[in-house]
Design a protein around this motif. Sequence first.
Motif, PDB file in Angstrom:
ATOM      1  N   PRO A 251     -46.784  45.359  79.541  1.00 60.17           N
ATOM      2  CA  PRO A 251     -48.157  45.936  78.402  1.00 60.17           C
ATOM      3  C   PRO A 251     -49.032  44.630  78.686  1.00 60.17           C
ATOM      4  O   PRO A 251     -48.225  44.237  80.415  1.00 60.17           O
ATOM      5  CB  PRO A 251     -47.419  44.218  77.248  1.00 60.17           C
ATOM      6  CG  PRO A 251     -46.160  43.800  78.217  1.00 60.17           C
ATOM      7  CD  PRO A 251     -45.635  45.159  78.840  1.00 60.17           C
ATOM      8  N   GLU A 252     -50.144  44.510  78.912  1.00 57.83           N
ATOM      9  CA  GLU A 252     -51.327  44.214  79.777  1.00 57.83           C
ATOM     10  C   GLU A 252     -51.251  42.352  79.406  1.00 57.83           C
ATOM     11  O   GLU A 252     -51.020  41.874  80.746  1.00 57.83           O
ATOM     12  CB  GLU A 252     -52.567  44.679  79.242  1.00 57.83           C
ATOM     13  CG  GLU A 252     -52.875  45.863  79.358  1.00 57.83           C
ATOM     14  CD  GLU A 252     -53.408  46.814  80.908  1.00 57.83           C
ATOM     15  OE1 GLU A 252     -53.307  45.738  81.258  1.00 57.83           O
ATOM     16  OE2 GLU A 252     -52.547  47.379  80.838  1.00 57.83           O
ATOM     17  N   SER A 253     -51.387  41.565  79.123  1.00 58.45           N
ATOM     18  CA  SER A 253     -51.421  40.462  78.500  1.00 58.45           C
ATOM     19  C   SER A 253     -50.797  39.888  76.538  1.00 58.45           C
ATOM     20  O   SER A 253     -51.506  39.687  76.350  1.00 58.45           O
ATOM     21  CB  SER A 253     -52.939  39.675  78.533  1.00 58.45           C
ATOM     22  OG  SER A 253     -53.304  40.426  77.688  1.00 58.45           O
ATOM     23  N   PRO A 254     -49.588  39.970  76.896  1.00 62.06           N
ATOM     24  CA  PRO A 254     -49.055  39.383  76.102  1.00 62.06           C
ATOM     25  C   PRO A 254     -48.849  37.989  75.082  1.00 62.06           C
ATOM     26  O   PRO A 254     -49.222  37.209  76.461  1.00 62.06           O
ATOM     27  CB  PRO A 254     -47.494  39.667  75.978  1.00 62.06           C
ATOM     28  CG  PRO A 254     -47.477  40.673  77.237  1.00 62.06           C
ATOM     29  CD  PRO A 254     -47.886  39.932  77.969  1.00 62.06           C
ATOM     30  N   THR A 342     -43.160  41.527  73.086  1.00 60.83           N
ATOM     31  CA  THR A 342     -44.090  42.597  72.838  1.00 60.83           C
ATOM     32  C   THR A 342     -43.429  43.318  71.482  1.00 60.83           C
ATOM     33  O   THR A 342     -42.236  42.985  70.594  1.00 60.83           O
ATOM     34  CB  THR A 342     -44.057  44.315  74.071  1.00 60.83           C
ATOM     35  OG1 THR A 342     -42.541  44.433  73.871  1.00 60.83           O
ATOM     36  CG2 THR A 342     -44.171  43.829  75.537  1.00 60.83           C
ATOM     37  N   LYS A 343     -44.587  44.070  71.089  1.00 59.97           N
ATOM     38  CA  LYS A 343     -44.268  44.335  69.997  1.00 59.97           C
ATOM     39  C   LYS A 343     -44.179  46.145  69.819  1.00 59.97           C
ATOM     40  O   LYS A 343     -44.970  46.685  70.443  1.00 59.97           O
ATOM     41  CB  LYS A 343     -45.027  44.200  68.257  1.00 59.97           C
ATOM     42  CG  LYS A 343     -45.029  42.529  68.333  1.00 59.97           C
ATOM     43  CD  LYS A 343     -45.732  42.408  67.145  1.00 59.97           C
ATOM     44  CE  LYS A 343     -46.397  40.805  66.380  1.00 59.97           C
ATOM     45  NZ  LYS A 343     -46.792  40.485  65.677  1.00 59.97           N
ATOM     46  N   THR A 344     -43.711  46.871  68.368  1.00 59.32           N
ATOM     47  CA  THR A 344     -43.565  48.002  68.343  1.00 59.32           C
ATOM     48  C   THR A 344     -44.192  48.122  66.827  1.00 59.32           C
ATOM     49  O   THR A 344     -44.508  47.895  66.316  1.00 59.32           O
ATOM     50  CB  THR A 344     -42.356  48.611  68.287  1.00 59.32           C
ATOM     51  OG1 THR A 344     -41.370  48.202  67.520  1.00 59.32           O
ATOM     52  CG2 THR A 344     -41.117  48.607  69.504  1.00 59.32           C
ATOM     53  N   ASP A 345     -43.967  49.651  66.800  1.00 59.83           N
ATOM     54  CA  ASP A 345     -44.938  50.050  65.302  1.00 59.83           C
ATOM     55  C   ASP A 345     -43.691  49.657  64.147  1.00 59.83           C
ATOM     56  O   ASP A 345     -44.568  49.579  62.640  1.00 59.83           O
ATOM     57  CB  ASP A 345     -45.468  51.469  65.700  1.00 59.83           C
ATOM     58  CG  ASP A 345     -46.413  51.951  66.555  1.00 59.83           C
ATOM     59  OD1 ASP A 345     -46.839  50.984  67.030  1.00 59.83           O
ATOM     60  OD2 ASP A 345     -46.683  52.997  66.952  1.00 59.83           O
ATOM     61  N   ASN A 346     -42.898  49.484  64.548  1.00 51.08           N
ATOM     62  CA  ASN A 346     -41.379  49.305  63.593  1.00 51.08           C
ATOM     63  C   ASN A 346     -41.674  47.714  63.938  1.00 51.08           C
ATOM     64  O   ASN A 346     -40.278  47.440  64.143  1.00 51.08           O
ATOM     65  CB  ASN A 346     -40.587  49.803  63.995  1.00 51.08           C
ATOM     66  CG  ASN A 346     -39.775  49.549  62.727  1.00 51.08           C
ATOM     67  OD1 ASN A 346     -39.462  48.944  62.051  1.00 51.08           O
ATOM     68  ND2 ASN A 346     -38.107  50.985  62.690  1.00 51.08           N
ATOM     69  N   GLY A 351     -40.244  45.421  70.898  1.00 48.70           N
ATOM     70  CA  GLY A 351     -39.956  45.754  72.006  1.00 48.70           C
ATOM     71  C   GLY A 351     -40.154  45.496  72.559  1.00 48.70           C
ATOM     72  O   GLY A 351     -39.522  43.834  72.608  1.00 48.70           O
ATOM     73  N   PRO A 352     -39.932  45.408  74.176  1.00 53.97           N
ATOM     74  CA  PRO A 352     -39.058  45.642  75.596  1.00 53.97           C
ATOM     75  C   PRO A 352     -39.927  43.731  75.784  1.00 53.97           C
ATOM     76  O   PRO A 352     -40.737  43.507  75.287  1.00 53.97           O
ATOM     77  CB  PRO A 352     -39.710  45.673  76.652  1.00 53.97           C
ATOM     78  CG  PRO A 352     -40.357  47.316  75.823  1.00 53.97           C
ATOM     79  CD  PRO A 352     -40.448  46.655  74.288  1.00 53.97           C
ATOM     80  N   VAL A 353     -39.185  42.959  76.444  1.00 53.22           N
ATOM     81  CA  VAL A 353     -39.417  41.723  76.662  1.00 53.22           C
ATOM     82  C   VAL A 353     -39.590  40.734  78.247  1.00 53.22           C
ATOM     83  O   VAL A 353     -39.106  42.141  78.617  1.00 53.22           O
ATOM     84  CB  VAL A 353     -38.571  40.349  76.721  1.00 53.22           C
ATOM     85  CG1 VAL A 353     -37.995  40.394  74.995  1.00 53.22           C
ATOM     86  CG2 VAL A 353     -37.114  40.838  77.159  1.00 53.22           C
ATOM     87  N   LEU A 354     -40.842  40.791  78.588  1.00 62.68           N
ATOM     88  CA  LEU A 354     -40.888  40.894  80.038  1.00 62.68           C
ATOM     89  C   LEU A 354     -41.137  39.483  80.844  1.00 62.68           C
ATOM     90  O   LEU A 354     -41.705  38.311  80.768  1.00 62.68           O
ATOM     91  CB  LEU A 354     -42.731  41.102  79.947  1.00 62.68           C
ATOM     92  CG  LEU A 354     -43.584  41.207  81.109  1.00 62.68           C
ATOM     93  CD1 LEU A 354     -43.197  41.838  82.370  1.00 62.68           C
ATOM     94  CD2 LEU A 354     -44.802  40.677  81.088  1.00 62.68           C
TER      95      LEU A 354
END
Length: 380
Positions: A251-254, A342-346, A351-354
Motif C-alpha cells: 500500500p502507498e500510505s496506510p 489495509t482493507k479489501t473490498d470484502n 487486507g495484509p498488515v505492513l
Amino acid sequence: MKFQVNRDVFSDAVSFAVRLLPQRTTLPILSGVLLRAENGTVTLSSFDYEVSAQTSITADVESDGTVLVSGRLLADIASRLPNAPVEFSLDDNKVAVRCGSARFALSLMPVEEYPSLPVIDGDSGLLPGEAFSDAVSQVAVAASRDDVTPVITGVQLETSGTSLSLVATDRYRVAVRGIDWESTGTSDGTTALVPARTLSETAKIFAHSTQITVTIVSGGDRELIAFSADNKTVTSLLIKGNFPPVKRLFPESPENYAVMNTAELIEATRRVALVLERDAALRYSFSEDGLTLEAIGSENAQAQETIDAHLSGESTVVSLKPQFLIDGLSAVHSEFVRISFTKTDNPGKPGPVLITSQTSKDQAGSDSYRYLLQPNLLLR
C-alpha cells in the motif's frame, strides 16, 4: 606441487571454498576442492555445477602443480592444525599435509574429471558489503522453502539507477529492502533471481567487505551471478522463471496503524504462542487501550497478554501466524515498529498488515525495509 603457507590463512581459504558445497552429492568428484599452486599463489576452487567458490592466497610455492582432494576432510584438518606453518606437497600419489608435528596423507581425486569453473563476463555493479549482508538477512527469510515452486525459493535482485532492490515471497508474506548500487556496466537496469540459501551464505561471507563487485551473466543456457571481494568469488546459477509482481501489493500510505516497542511485541508473541498447536494463529486486538494478544490452544491451555500500543485510526483485530510475525519484527532494526492495516473490498476479509521500522513512537523509520504479511482471518 609443494608450498608453505600461514596456517590461519590456509584454514580460512579452505573453509571458504567448502562452505557452499552440498552435504551430499551423487557425484563424488563434486565434493572435492581444487588447489592450484603457481607464481607464489595458491588458488582454491569448488564447483557443483550450480554454485562455485574460488579464492587465492599468497604462499611460498616451491613447485607448481594442481591437485584435487576431499573438501570436507581438508576443511576438518585445516581447522584443527597446530599453530605452525602448513607444508603442502604431493608425495607418491598422495597429498601430504604437515604442520608442526602433525602429519596427514590424503588420497587424490582425478583432476581431469573435475568441471571447469564458470566464466564471468557481464554487466557489473558495486555494493557495500555490510548493507548487502543486512538486507539479505532481512529479506531472505520470506523466501519459500518449498521446492515445488522453484521461482519463489529465490530472492529477486532488481537494479535501477543507483539502487538495488531485494524482494522475496512465499505467497503468505513479502519482504522488500533497497540498498545503494553503483553500476559499472552498460545496462541501466537488470534482474537476477538468486536461490535464497546461496544468497544468504554469500552475504555472510562478504558481510565485512568494504565493497562487493556483482556481475550478472545473462543470455545463453547458463545465466549466473558472481559476487567478488577480498580475493574471493562466489558464483550461482540463477533460477529461471518469472518472479511474481509482488511489489505492487504494498500500500502507498496506510492511515490506520499501531506503534509498539519491537522487543516487547516479540517477547509477548513468543509467550502467548506457547499454548498454540502447530500452524495455529494468534489473535491481535489493537485498540486505544493497547494491544491484546490471545491464543486458544487445547481445552486446558489458553493465554492472553496486553502490551502498550499507540493506535492511529480505528480499532482493528487480525489473526497472524506468530512465527511469520516474529520473522518480520526481527528484521526491523529499530526500537519501535509500526504495523499498518489495509482493507479489501470484502468487509469480512482483512487486507495484509505492513510492518516497517519506527524511530520513536511519533516518528517513522528512515530505512526502506518493508514486510507485508497476510492475516489468516478477521476475528471479532
